[in-house]
Design an enzyme around this catalytic site. Structure first.
Site, PDB file in Angstrom:
ATOM      1  NE  ARG A 263     -55.697 -31.828-101.276  1.00  0.00           N
ATOM      2  CZ  ARG A 263     -55.463 -31.089-100.188  1.00  0.00           C
ATOM      3  NH1 ARG A 263     -55.908 -29.841-100.139  1.00  0.00           N
ATOM      4  NH2 ARG A 263     -54.793 -31.585 -99.176  1.00  0.00           N
ATOM      5  NE  ARG A 278     -58.570 -23.126-105.884  1.00  0.00           N
ATOM      6  CZ  ARG A 278     -58.904 -23.350-104.612  1.00  0.00           C
ATOM      7  NH1 ARG A 278     -59.082 -24.568-104.189  1.00  0.00           N
ATOM      8  NH2 ARG A 278     -59.067 -22.347-103.788  1.00  0.00           N
ATOM      9  CD  GLU A 350     -55.082 -23.410 -96.648  1.00  0.00           C
ATOM     10  OE1 GLU A 350     -56.095 -22.848 -97.119  1.00  0.00           O
ATOM     11  OE2 GLU A 350     -55.044 -24.612 -96.351  1.00  0.00           O
ATOM     12  CB  SER A 353     -54.224 -26.632 -93.358  1.00  0.00           C
ATOM     13  OG  SER A 353     -55.499 -26.422 -92.837  1.00  0.00           O
ATOM     14  NE  ARG A 392     -52.658 -22.504-102.689  1.00  0.00           N
ATOM     15  CZ  ARG A 392     -53.704 -23.007-102.050  1.00  0.00           C
ATOM     16  NH1 ARG A 392     -53.723 -23.030-100.729  1.00  0.00           N
ATOM     17  NH2 ARG A 392     -54.720 -23.486-102.729  1.00  0.00           N
TER      18      ARG A 392
END
Length: 424
Positions: A263, A278, A350, A353, A392
């Site tokens: 990403r 990130r 997070e 999801s 994470r």
RNA sequence: GGACGGGUGGCCGAGUGGUUUAAGGCGCACGCCUGGAAAGUGUGUGUACGUGACAGCGUACCGAGGGUUCGAAUCCCUCCCCGUCCGCCA
């Protein structure tokens, strides 16, 4: 994507859904244009088809006369004129349909009723599991990891750029352990079929799951080819059955797949970027389900539980958050985020999801099923969720299980996979 | 990357410009036959869009897109995919 018909009989519902997402102002002109185009489109279809019916009759008569050796010159001339008119009308129709299609691809999915209205400040914590460890005296994961020699941020940046990391030794092995642990649990206990898929996909696949056309700036492309690096295994796995017809009796179907994810994170510069928070490339095990519309709510809960189970086995405190409409992704109708506690940075991160896309992706990707013999095909519902995302999670593991001497206690469930009970 | 051969309905498979509004078969559905079943036999059986009363009518779809023609599954062009052989290669 939505059906053309929402622009005829569900416009109010569509507008109110966009309002709940906080996007009505931005999207209202598109919706209005779409409503007008739908009316135009139908008028044009009728005009074209009427002429085509005439042409078909004309053609048959020409054929009959030729066979009977009669003169057909007048009819042929009429046919030529009709053909030109049809070509002109069809071109207009095509222009209108392309614009309508583009509008439908832009409009996000309708959030389910129970999704709270508003932006991310309206996200709702639905439950919390475990006791968040107090952060006093605890180090952030990047300090722990670099001291242990299992994470090399500088060399990742040198080789590729900021946002790319190198894991070393037990760090690298930890990724391999997580992959095996997660996939084993999902296949052996949760009934998923394991798939290993391409991480480079074509444009049709990216449109199918909703990354394109709207979010092309966030995607890595392959130079000189119309190909993209996957931002998540959701793309290749959901597109496995693109343009196919499934049997109702074989639903629900569940797949689990490990892939790296790529990403660009455009626009996210400087926000939560330290350490593993990130990255431009990260690893993830993803669960994907195809269900009937009737099954999808239950399957969404089941899938989310499948992800929570992993956190519980790892002994990591987490909470389940229901995203508000404005924080729910373009293609999703309802999303639960799972956030694990990272005491070193003092944040909930997070790590999963879990979304239901209702028929939004299925319509884009044309994935249907036949409920029973002789029955009409319907679009499936697609669902997916991370189970789980690695970086994470690793941050949470390191921070939660850190000891005063800087070593890390390995949770019971991982020991067999990692081959040790402590990282030092 | 090169050469050749292919992509037709849920599946197999005919079909090189006009009764193909896609033959035939398999599968499936319903009926007949049967004590019951198999076999046999009859009928039906695609998708999408438009219109309309969930009857019907119309249009499109033979890998995708474009072209030729009064008319294209059929002829031409470009692209994609599959197979076989060759080349290259972890």
């Amino acid at each position: 994507m939505h059906d053309f018909r929402v622009l005829r009989d569900q416009v109010d519902q569509l507008r109110s859904a966009m309002r709940r997402r906080g996007k009505l102002e931005a999207l209202a002109p598109l919706i209005d244009r779409g409503v007008a185009l739908d009316v135009e489109r139908r008028a044009m279809i009728q005009a074209v088809e009427e002429r085509k019916a005439t042409r078909n009759a004309n053609t048959q008569e020409v054929a009959r006369r030729k066979k009977a050796r009669e003169n057909a010159d007048t009819l042929i001339a009429q046919g030529r004129a009709l053909g030109e008119e049809i070509a002109r009308l069809e071109e207009e129709l095509q222009v209108a349909e392309r614009e309508l299609q583009a509008i439908l691809l832009e409009l996000p999915n309708l959030p389910l009723d129970e999704v709270p209205e508003g932006d991310e400040t309206q996200n709702r914590v639905e439950k919390t599991w475990g006791e968040p460890r107090p952060g006093a005296g605890l180090k952030p994961h990047w300090e722990l990891a670099e001291a242990l020699g299992i994470l090399d941020l500088a060399r990742g940046a040198k080789v590729s750029g900021s946002g790319f990391i190198v894991l070393r030794g037990m760090g690298a092995r930890l990724s391999r352990a997580l992959m095996n642990f997660f996939i084993d649990v999902h296949t052996r206990e949760h009934g998923y079929e394991e798939v290993w898929v391409p991480v480079v996909v074509n444009r049709a696949s990216m449109v199918g799951t909703g990354q394109l056309p709207k979010f092309e700036d966030d995607m890595y492309g392959v130079a000189g080819e119309d190909l993209f690096l996957v931002p998540t295994a959701e793309v290749p796995v959901t597109n496995l059955y693109r343009d196919e017809m499934l049997e109702g009796s074989e639903l629900p179907r569940s797949f689990v797949s490990y892939t790296p994810c790529f990403r660009k994170e455009a626009g996210a510069a400087g926000k939560d970027t330290r350490g593993l928070l990130r990255l431009h490339q990260f690893d993830k095990v993803e669960m994907v389900r195809y269900t009937t519309p009737e099954q999808s709510a239950d399957e969404h809960e089941r899938l989310t539980r499948n992800a929570e189970t992993l956190l519980e086995r790892l002994g990591l405190p987490y909470r389940r958050v229901l995203l508000a409409a404005g924080d729910t992704g373009q293609s999703s109708a309802k999303t639960w985020d799972l956030e694990a506690w990272a005491p070193g940075v003092g944040k909930w991160l997070e790590v999963s999801s879990c979304s239901t896309f209702t028929d939004y992706q299925a319509r884009r990707a044309n994935i249907r099923y036949r409920p029973g013999t002789g029955e009409k095909p319907r679009f499936v519902h697609t669902l997916n969720g991370s189970g789980l995302a690695f970086p994470r999670l690793i941050a949470c593991l390191l921070e939660h299980y850190q000891q005063p001497d800087g070593s890390i206690t390995v949770p019971e469930a991982l020991r067999a996979f990692l081959g040790t009970d402590v990282i030092r």
